[in-house]
Design a protein around this motif. Structure first.
Motif, PDB file in Angstrom:
ATOM      1  N   ARG A 128       1.985  73.250  29.200  1.00  0.00           N
ATOM      2  CA  ARG A 128       0.734  72.787  29.231  1.00  0.00           C
ATOM      3  C   ARG A 128      -0.043  73.791  29.718  1.00  0.00           C
ATOM      4  NH1 ARG A 128      -0.928  67.415  32.554  1.00  0.00           N
ATOM      5  NH2 ARG A 128      -0.480  68.984  34.007  1.00  0.00           N
ATOM      6  N   ARG A 309      -4.646  71.038  24.269  1.00  0.00           N
ATOM      7  CA  ARG A 309      -5.338  72.246  25.285  1.00  0.00           C
ATOM      8  C   ARG A 309      -6.182  73.175  24.418  1.00  0.00           C
ATOM      9  NH1 ARG A 309      -5.036  68.965  28.591  1.00  0.00           N
ATOM     10  NH2 ARG A 309      -4.042  69.267  30.465  1.00  0.00           N
ATOM     11  N   PHE A 311      -8.273  70.525  26.354  1.00  0.00           N
ATOM     12  CA  PHE A 311      -8.447  69.064  26.303  1.00  0.00           C
ATOM     13  C   PHE A 311      -9.943  68.659  25.856  1.00  0.00           C
ATOM     14  CE2 PHE A 311      -8.301  64.645  27.704  1.00  0.00           C
ATOM     15  CZ  PHE A 311      -7.335  64.177  27.039  1.00  0.00           C
ATOM     16  N   THR A 313     -12.250  66.765  26.594  1.00  0.00           N
ATOM     17  CA  THR A 313     -12.592  65.722  27.615  1.00  0.00           C
ATOM     18  C   THR A 313     -14.001  64.814  27.346  1.00  0.00           C
ATOM     19  OG1 THR A 313     -12.092  67.669  29.095  1.00  0.00           O
ATOM     20  CG2 THR A 313     -12.965  65.731  30.349  1.00  0.00           C
ATOM     21  N   ASP A 344      -4.451  62.670  31.675  1.00  0.00           N
ATOM     22  CA  ASP A 344      -5.476  63.373  31.200  1.00  0.00           C
ATOM     23  C   ASP A 344      -6.490  62.587  30.847  1.00  0.00           C
ATOM     24  OD1 ASP A 344      -4.417  65.868  31.897  1.00  0.00           O
ATOM     25  OD2 ASP A 344      -3.610  66.259  29.851  1.00  0.00           O
ATOM     26  N   SER A 347      -8.506  60.746  33.609  1.00  0.00           N
ATOM     27  CA  SER A 347      -9.412  61.584  34.271  1.00  0.00           C
ATOM     28  C   SER A 347     -10.831  62.192  33.363  1.00  0.00           C
ATOM     29  CB  SER A 347      -8.613  62.918  34.615  1.00  0.00           C
ATOM     30  OG  SER A 347      -9.245  63.988  34.443  1.00  0.00           O
TER      31      SER A 347
END
Lengths: 404, 197
Positions: A128, A309, A311, A313, A344, A347
């Motif tokens: 990752r 990846r 990510f 977010t 992930d 977060s």
């Protein structure tokens, strides 16, 4: 004319690489990737693809050859699985650090020891943080489309791209898909043109020992130090998300498929509960979602994460703002903590006002069966009773289908 | 079938490692796809196969795209390439009542008693030899029995796909094996005990 056919996922990948006109292929066979590279060596040997096939002695060398080929200005491709990916790990970091636009298919398989040839995502998860873009296909059509788009993305942002697809579930399964016409692909994917192609007439010093601080080069131009180079890789990988969306929009216009390059939602608009998953299991959830809506009246949806990846977010946090509960089903974990995707996602949600109840399910490691009925039952229970757990219980991954 | 919202036909195949059950399923996948089924998924089950050991594969057929790639639990049809596998594996596990069981067997239909299921039997091994194949080639022939009893795809399309699959490996003989089996397959309806073919 595009053509519709039925074939294995490995052959679908091979056909896409052939259409992308990769010029150098270096690979070492490993189950379940083997048929992909066999197919490529076959078409090259038969003169149907103008490329150099380098049969190397290891995965480390496979990626090293691709690094050399891309540095010399050739479009290069490799593929691997499991421990093969781990064996090339050092070169993975090297390829990303060198900013070489390689594309690699990873046919996801559990990692040994103990040996397993069957599917999970631990191989991709373990790499990752190597600096590669990681995308996950759900079916054969996405293997084809993502592989073609991956070459264009890698070459535009100068970051290598890993196209992940599930071992056996996709690699060895026969399914229909559509293959675009060669000429149309050529228009979509112009020839690889590398600004730093190795050239004796134009010597450059690349990837030498880089000091901790920035300094002036021989022409008096300020050059980044190691940390600045890392910062740039990170920033440009974040920005690659937009480029990926643009490529997808262009691809959709040319080939009529696309529109969900980052998140692929199914029944999420009104959903109280959303499953988040990557790869073929996200498609399996379509059936579960249909049944839970029909039989239980639960407003459930599934959100497939197409790119891990960088990510996405903000995008994923925003997509989950109306959900009461989010269930992450994943085929890998960070030992001693939780599922990597779950962590992930948690977060990503933290800065947002609505942080739905989160549940983490570990499923299908090393090819353990994933009965659709188990997905149905665990999801139903999480929807109905999810809020009864203590925070610690709620945050502890649940293993599905353990046979202890 | 009413359990299945997608109106899917699920076929589980049993053969021995090296016998070509996966190739047979692949040919049927191709033929159904060409006949207009938009959802076709042929998913081999991979274990630690050895030559001669029982192996199985899944074939799901639907008009619409198939999203669930998990192994078949409740098949509509079970195809067995070697009747001796019946002694080693419970091939009918999960087979829906009234479901179809197709067996390559040298024994008469009456020797294969499964009152809950439709049973179709043909001596595929013998008919393969009659078609000009080497002894033991049954994966093309068995497709004829599925064509006859399964009613999913017509025998012409199956023959065409067999010939295409076996290019360079006696394509016409392989197609002929399926046609001979198609003609010779005997079927017994559930609980009736009488052959109607």
């Amino acid at each position: 004319m595009s053509k519709k056919l039925i074939d294995s996922g490995n052959n679908a990948a091979a056909m896409a690489v052939q259409l992308a006109e990769a010029e150098v292929i270096a690979a070492y066979p490993i189950t379940p990737q083997t048929p992909l590279t066999e197919k490529l060596s076959e078409v090259i040997a038969a003169g149907k693809m103008d490329a150099e096939y380098v049969a190397v002695e290891s995965e480390h060398s496979a990626l090293a050859v691709c690094i050399g080929a891309a540095s010399a200005g050739s479009r290069a491709f490799t593929a691997t699985s499991s421990n093969g990916l781990l064996y090339m790990s050092e070169q993975l970091h090297w390829a990303a650090g060198s900013r070489l636009p390689l594309v690699m298919c990873v046919v996801n398989r559990g990692i040994g020891a103990p040996w397993s040839v069957w599917n999970d995502h631990q191989d991709a998860m373990s790499q990752r943080d190597a600096g590669w873009i990681q995308i996950f296909a759900k079916d054969h059509q996405e293997i084809v489309d993502m592989t073609l788009k991956a070459f264009r993305l890698a070459e535009l942002v100068h970051i290598p791209v890993m196209v992940n697809y599930d071992g056996y579930y996709l690699s060895h399964t026969y399914m229909p898909f559509e293959l675009p016409e060669a000429k149309a692909v050529q228009e979509f994917l112009p020839p690889y043109d590398y600004a730093h192609t190795l050239d004796p007439e134009k010597p450059e010093s690349l990837n030498t020992v880089t000091l901790p601080y920035a300094r002036l080069d021989i022409n008096g131009v300020k050059r980044p130090g190691y940390m600045d180079i890392r910062h740039n890789l990170h920033q440009e990988m974040r920005l690659a998300m937009e480029v990926w969306e643009e490529i997808d929009a262009d691809y959709a216009q040319r080939f009529g498929r696309g529109g969900a390059p980052i998140l692929d939602p199914y029944c999420c608009d009104d959903a109280d509960f959303v499953v988040v998953a990557m790869g073929s299991i996200a498609n399996q959830f379509h059936v579960v979602v249909d049944r839970l809506r029909e039989e239980e009246g639960l407003k459930v949806g599934v959100l497939a994460l197409q790119i891990y990846r960088p990510f996405p977010t903000a995008k994923i946090a925003e997509a989950l703002q109306n959900a009461k509960g989010v269930m992450v089903y994943e085929k890998g974990l960070s030992y001693g903590n939780q599922g990597a995707l779950y962590a992930d996602l948690k977060s990503a949600l933290y800065p947002y006002p609505n942080r739905p109840q989160l549940h983490n399910f570990i499923v299908g490691l090393g090819g353990r069966d994933i009965p659709t009925e188990d997905l149905f039952q665990t999801l139903k229970t999480a929807c109905l009773n999810g809020d009864r757990n203590s925070p610690e219980q709620a945050d502890t991954p649940q293993w599905i289908g353990l046979q202890l | 079938m009413q359990e299945n919202p997608q109106q899917m036909t699920q076929i589980r195949w049993y053969g021995r490692g090296g016998q070509g059950a996966i190739t047979a399923a692949k040919v049927v996948a191709e033929a159904t796809f060409k006949s207009g089924y938009g959802g076709v998924v042929m998913a081999p089950t991979f274990g630690t196969e050895r030559r001669g050991a029982p192996v199985s594969t899944s074939l799901k057929i639907s008009r619409e795209k198939i999203y669930d790639l998990s192994p078949i639990r409740f098949p509509d049809i079970v195809v067995v390439l070697d009747y001796l596998i019946l002694n080693e594996v419970d091939v009918t596990v999960g087979l829906k009542p009234g479901g179809l069981l197709i067996i390559n067997s040298p024994r008469p239909l009456s020797d294969h008693q499964f009152p809950d299921f439709r049973v179709a039997v043909a001596n595929v091994t013998k008919l393969g030899i009659e078609a000009g194949l080497r002894k033991g080639i049954v994966n093309s022939g068995i497709i004829g029995a599925l064509g006859k009893a399964g009613g999913l795809v017509d025998i012409e399309m199956l023959s065409e796909c067999i010939a295409a699959e076996f290019v360079g490996r006696k394509p016409q003989e392989n197609a002929k094996a399926a046609q001979l089996v198609y003609a010779a397959t005997q079927i017994c309806e559930p609980s009736t005990g009488a052959a109607n073919a």
